[in-house]
Write a protein that holds these residues in place. Structure first.
Motif, mmCIF file in Angstrom:
data_model
loop_
_atom_site.group_PDB
_atom_site.id
_atom_site.type_symbol
_atom_site.label_atom_id
_atom_site.label_comp_id
_atom_site.label_asym_id
_atom_site.label_seq_id
_atom_site.Cartn_x
_atom_site.Cartn_y
_atom_site.Cartn_z
ATOM 1 N N VAL A 102 0.825 -1.201 0.000
ATOM 2 C CA VAL A 102 0.000 0.000 0.000
ATOM 3 C C VAL A 102 0.866 1.261 0.000
ATOM 4 O O VAL A 102 1.773 1.403 0.826
ATOM 5 C CB VAL A 102 -0.929 0.018 1.234
ATOM 6 C CG1 VAL A 102 -1.833 1.245 1.196
ATOM 7 C CG2 VAL A 102 -1.760 -1.260 1.305
ATOM 8 N N ALA A 103 0.559 2.186 -0.896
ATOM 9 C CA ALA A 103 1.228 3.483 -0.906
ATOM 10 C C ALA A 103 0.492 4.419 0.049
ATOM 11 O O ALA A 103 -0.727 4.355 0.178
ATOM 12 C CB ALA A 103 1.219 4.072 -2.319
ATOM 13 N N LYS A 104 1.257 5.283 0.703
ATOM 14 C CA LYS A 104 0.611 6.216 1.634
ATOM 15 C C LYS A 104 1.410 7.514 1.696
ATOM 16 O O LYS A 104 2.570 7.579 1.311
ATOM 17 C CB LYS A 104 0.508 5.574 3.017
ATOM 18 C CG LYS A 104 1.860 5.221 3.648
ATOM 19 C CD LYS A 104 2.197 6.143 4.779
ATOM 20 C CE LYS A 104 3.494 5.791 5.461
ATOM 21 N NZ LYS A 104 3.732 6.654 6.623
ATOM 22 N N TYR A 105 0.728 8.554 2.177
ATOM 23 C CA TYR A 105 1.378 9.829 2.434
ATOM 24 C C TYR A 105 1.852 9.828 3.881
ATOM 25 O O TYR A 105 1.395 9.028 4.698
ATOM 26 C CB TYR A 105 0.409 10.991 2.197
ATOM 27 C CG TYR A 105 -0.085 11.105 0.784
ATOM 28 C CD1 TYR A 105 0.681 11.729 -0.192
ATOM 29 C CD2 TYR A 105 -1.322 10.578 0.414
ATOM 30 C CE1 TYR A 105 0.231 11.828 -1.504
ATOM 31 C CE2 TYR A 105 -1.780 10.671 -0.892
ATOM 32 C CZ TYR A 105 -0.993 11.302 -1.851
ATOM 33 O OH TYR A 105 -1.436 11.392 -3.143
ATOM 34 N N GLY A 132 0.572 11.676 -5.848
ATOM 35 C CA GLY A 132 -0.181 10.668 -6.559
ATOM 36 C C GLY A 132 0.476 10.250 -7.864
ATOM 37 O O GLY A 132 0.340 9.100 -8.299
ATOM 38 N N MET A 144 2.824 7.568 -7.136
ATOM 39 C CA MET A 144 2.104 6.328 -6.817
ATOM 40 C C MET A 144 1.645 5.627 -8.091
ATOM 41 O O MET A 144 1.714 4.397 -8.194
ATOM 42 C CB MET A 144 0.918 6.642 -5.910
ATOM 43 C CG MET A 144 1.307 7.150 -4.537
ATOM 44 S SD MET A 144 -0.148 7.469 -3.509
ATOM 45 C CE MET A 144 0.610 8.169 -2.036
ATOM 46 N N ILE A 156 3.688 -1.548 -6.101
ATOM 47 C CA ILE A 156 2.636 -1.443 -5.091
ATOM 48 C C ILE A 156 1.307 -1.907 -5.684
ATOM 49 O O ILE A 156 1.159 -1.991 -6.906
ATOM 50 C CB ILE A 156 2.486 -0.005 -4.525
ATOM 51 C CG1 ILE A 156 2.162 0.992 -5.635
ATOM 52 C CG2 ILE A 156 3.714 0.406 -3.729
ATOM 53 C CD1 ILE A 156 1.828 2.369 -5.121
ATOM 54 N N ALA A 210 -3.271 2.582 -3.827
ATOM 55 C CA ALA A 210 -2.838 3.946 -3.531
ATOM 56 C C ALA A 210 -4.020 4.902 -3.658
ATOM 57 O O ALA A 210 -5.138 4.488 -3.992
ATOM 58 C CB ALA A 210 -1.720 4.369 -4.476
ATOM 59 N N SER A 211 -3.764 6.187 -3.411
ATOM 60 C CA SER A 211 -4.791 7.212 -3.574
ATOM 61 C C SER A 211 -4.205 8.423 -4.282
ATOM 62 O O SER A 211 -2.994 8.644 -4.260
ATOM 63 C CB SER A 211 -5.349 7.635 -2.211
ATOM 64 O OG SER A 211 -4.348 8.299 -1.456
#
Length: 343
Positions: free
Chosen positions: A54-57, A85, A88, A97, A100-101
């Motif tokens: 999972v991609a995250k900030y 983004g 991502m 990954i 993501a968002s």
């Protein structure tokens, strides 16, 4: 909000892209949690051996889930931090990954570059923290007054989009201003030094600049849709075990957001410490956002697709992308039923 602009350099362990900004963190759990998709016991057992990347900030999904007590995943979860983004999207396309968002915008550029990415849901959120700022000594009264002026903006982001729309409303284009693409840190630095006549920006840069006398020339509150999208790897969607894990993760996201909105003070304190921003600024921003609208996880819909198409058409008409694109090809409704079941 889904953006942060603290840039740090870290050495990443194997399997993480160098476009990420912090080391990967891995959370493992085998707790008997019910998954959003309501799978069979056999599917739950299979999910326990699955790793969801999972991609995250910074201070994003992983922090919210932990604070809400929802990080007891019945599958392995690896979080990797990114600053935008667009990065991502690149990571999903590279197979690094799974989830993501982003705002509506990065996936539009994914079409142009033929990147392999799908939009599986929408997170509807507030748009209050998106404005054009002017220095305290500026004589500008409206966007029209920016003609011929030096205006900073963050390229290929919501700031780029709303600046185009604001100019369009008064009969101007990006060619009528001295448009200067800058990152958030560089934009804030240039604005503070008096090198910009205006700055199209978003997030905590706004209250930071306002504390130093900056003023809002115009808000993008009513220009932006508030649609942030959840993007996934087509390969992850096609993997039956990962698909179950993604369905569960989506439900946890909504529940963690509900917790955040009911515990803004507690969340603000922890988040402010994590991103090194004044707690008062974080709390005020969160209150203003919640006053506009609550955040909501929504399934793929014609309305969401039409909203993104409007953004894509605007970028084409402004010459930002070379050809008209059909965004419908980006959307995948595989998780609509799972989202509907999430309570």
């Amino acid at each position: 909000m889904f953006t942060n602009w603290l840039r740090q350099n870290f050495i990443l362990p194997p399997g993480c892209l160098l476009v990420a900004t912090t080391a990967c963190s891995e959370v493992k759990s085998t707790s008997p949690t019910t998954i959003a998709a309501n799978p069979s016991p056999a599917e739950v057992a299979a999910a326990n051996t699955t790793q969801l990347r999972v991609a995250k900030y910074k201070g994003g999904w992983d922090l919210n889930l932990k604070l809400a007590g929802l990080d007891d995943f019945p599958y392995q979860t690896q979080f990797t931090e990114f600053t935008g983004g667009n990065l991502m999207v690149q990571a999903i396309n590279a197979g690094a990954i799974d989830l993501a968002s982003a705002s509506e915008i990065p996936p539009i550029f994914a079409i142009e570059s033929k990147a392999s990415v799908k939009i599986i849901a929408t997170l509807k959120g507030p748009t209050v923290g998106q404005v054009v700022l002017i220095p305290k000594n500026s004589t500008a009264k409206t966007i029209t007054d920016l003609k011929g002026k030096k205006v900073g903006y963050v390229k290929a982001t919501t700031a780029h989009y709303f600046l185009i729309k604001m100019l369009e409303k008064v009969g101007l284009t990006m060619k009528d201003i001295n448009a200067i693409p800058l990152s958030i840190p560089d934009g804030l630095s240039a604005f503070r030094k008096g090198e910009l006549d205006a700055w199209a920006t978003y997030g905590y840069s706004i209250p930071q600049a306002e504390k130093e006398g900056a003023r809002v020339l115009e808000s993008a509150k009513d220009i932006l849709s508030g649609n942030f999208v959840i993007i996934a790897s087509p390969n992850a969607i096609a993997d039956s075990q990962k698909k179950v894990a993604i369905a569960d993760f989506l439900c946890r996201l909504q529940k963690s957001q509900n917790w955040r909105e009911s515990n803004l003070k507690q969340w603000s304190k922890t988040y402010a410490t994590t991103i090194n921003v004044d707690e008062g600024i974080v709390y005020q921003d969160a209150q203003q956002g919640l006053k506009q609208r609550r955040q909501e996880l929504l399934p793929v819909s014609d309305a969401a697709i039409a909203s993104q198409q409007k953004v894509a058409d605007t970028f084409f008409q402004a010459g930002v992308i070379p050809a008209k694109v059909d965004v419908k090809q980006l959307w995948d409704s595989s998780f609509n039923e799972d989202i509907a079941k999430c309570q």
